[in-house]
Design an enzyme around this catalytic site. Structure first.
Site, PDB file in Angstrom:
ATOM      1  CG  ASP A  64      -0.530   0.037   2.491  1.00 32.58           C
ATOM      2  OD1 ASP A  64       0.742  -0.794   2.804  1.00 32.58           O
ATOM      3  OD2 ASP A  64      -0.789   0.575   3.457  1.00 32.58           O
ATOM      4  CG  HIS A  65       3.049   2.521   2.715  1.00 30.63           C
ATOM      5  ND1 HIS A  65       2.950   3.576   3.355  1.00 30.63           N
ATOM      6  CD2 HIS A  65       2.278   1.586   3.015  1.00 30.63           C
ATOM      7  CE1 HIS A  65       2.117   3.659   4.331  1.00 30.63           C
ATOM      8  NE2 HIS A  65       1.546   2.336   4.163  1.00 30.63           N
TER       9      HIS A  65
HETATM   10 ZN   LIG Z   1       2.763  -1.083   6.556  1.00 25.64          ZN
HETATM   11 ZN   LIG Z   2       0.384   0.656   5.293  1.00 25.03          ZN
END
Ligand SMILES: [Zn+2]
Ligand SMILES: [Zn+2]
Length: 301
Positions: A64-65
């Protein structure tokens, strides 16, 4: 300096919240903190160009990053970016980039990847530095502080004229903080003519983390602290287990740091309505806002 939230969700994107990414626009430059999936779409929506001088600071290698990087590099390639892109992050970032670059045949411009080897300044520019400290999450994760250099104080020409300092090199010397001796032997101090230096702005980005002392120290006196607040306080145990922070946990860090403004992000998909998070945080640290995708916050001088 303007902060643009490109993605504010914790782990799972929702219709309203894209995966983690924050852009800072500063004098034509773009500084990105994290690059979750969808970053490039949000950049289009926010009208942030793809050919500007850009630095990307990745907190850690959770999907998610970082999953926005392949798309971002593809778009930049298609738009014939020529400028180099500078990318900073944990060990393993380079192999991640290599893995998809080989398949996608991108990027078509120079990419400079710096894997961070320890805490400290990771970028030192002529106008600001970026410093990293270890976050407390699963695996290697970094929190970042962007700190502008102090700006020279205001020069008062009328004072220089009153003291009969001839215009030219001597004025420049005084402006830079140097004292001067005039032809008649008089000493004129820089402080007689120039105000004290003005502090630069400071912005801190937590990445995914449990609350830490190191982050509170890094954010000391920051104008803005962007801190993850994945959960509300009723899920404090879950937050500790998963390496995250609750709303009031983030507020406590902001309070210890005497930050000017706390912006909560990385909001779990369970919260359609974030008023509970805001309520819990403001009880500890009143100057708090919950970030939304495409929300923009100006950081004044
Ligand atoms: Zn994380
Ligand atoms: Zn995250």
């Amino acid at each position: 300096m303007r902060i643009v939230f490109l993605g504010t969700s914790g782990s799972m994107p929702t219709p309203r919240r894209s995966a983690s990414a924050v852009a800072v626009r500063r004098k034509g430059e773009v500084i990105l903190f994290d690059c979750g999936e969808g970053t490039q779409q949000r950049m289009v929506a926010a009208r942030i160009g793809f050919r500007r001088p850009t630095r990307v600071f990745i907190s850690h290698l959770h999907g998610d990053h970082v999953l926005g990087l392949p798309g971002l590099l593809m778009t930049m390639t298609m738009l014939r970016r020529e400028r180099p892109l500078h990318l900073y992050g944990p060990q393993g970032l380079l192999s991640f980039i290599r893995a998809f670059s080989r398949v996608l045949d991108a990027p078509g411009f120079p990419l400079e990847v710096y894997e961070i080897s320890g805490e400290g300044v990771v970028f030192a520019g002529s106008e600001y530095t970026v410093e990293a400290v270890r976050a407390d999450h699963e695996g290697e994760c970094w929190s970042y502080a962007l700190a502008e250099h102090p700006r020279p104080g205001r020069f008062h020409p009328e004072r220089a004229r009153n003291l009969e300092v001839p215009e030219g090199p001597l004025w420049s010397r005084l402006q830079r903080g140097g004292d001067v001796v005039l032809e008649d032997g008089r000493l004129v101090r820089s402080s007689d003519i120039v105000d004290p230096p003005r502090r630069g702005r400071k912005l801190v980005y937590s990445g995914d983390t449990r609350p830490t002392e190191a982050l509170a120290a890094l954010a000391d006196g920051a104008d803005v602290l962007i801190h993850e607040a994945t959960f509300d306080d009723s899920l404090a145990e879950r937050a500790t287990e998963d390496g995250h922070t609750t709303a009031s946990g983030a507020a406590e860090v902001a309070a210890r740091a005497h930050a000017g403004l706390l912006l909560l992000t990385h909001i779990s998909s369970r919260y359609q309505d974030t008023s509970l998070l805001l309520e819990q945080a403001t009880a500890v640290f009143p100057s708090t806002r919950v970030a939304e995708d495409l929300m923009e916050v100006e950081v004044p001088l």
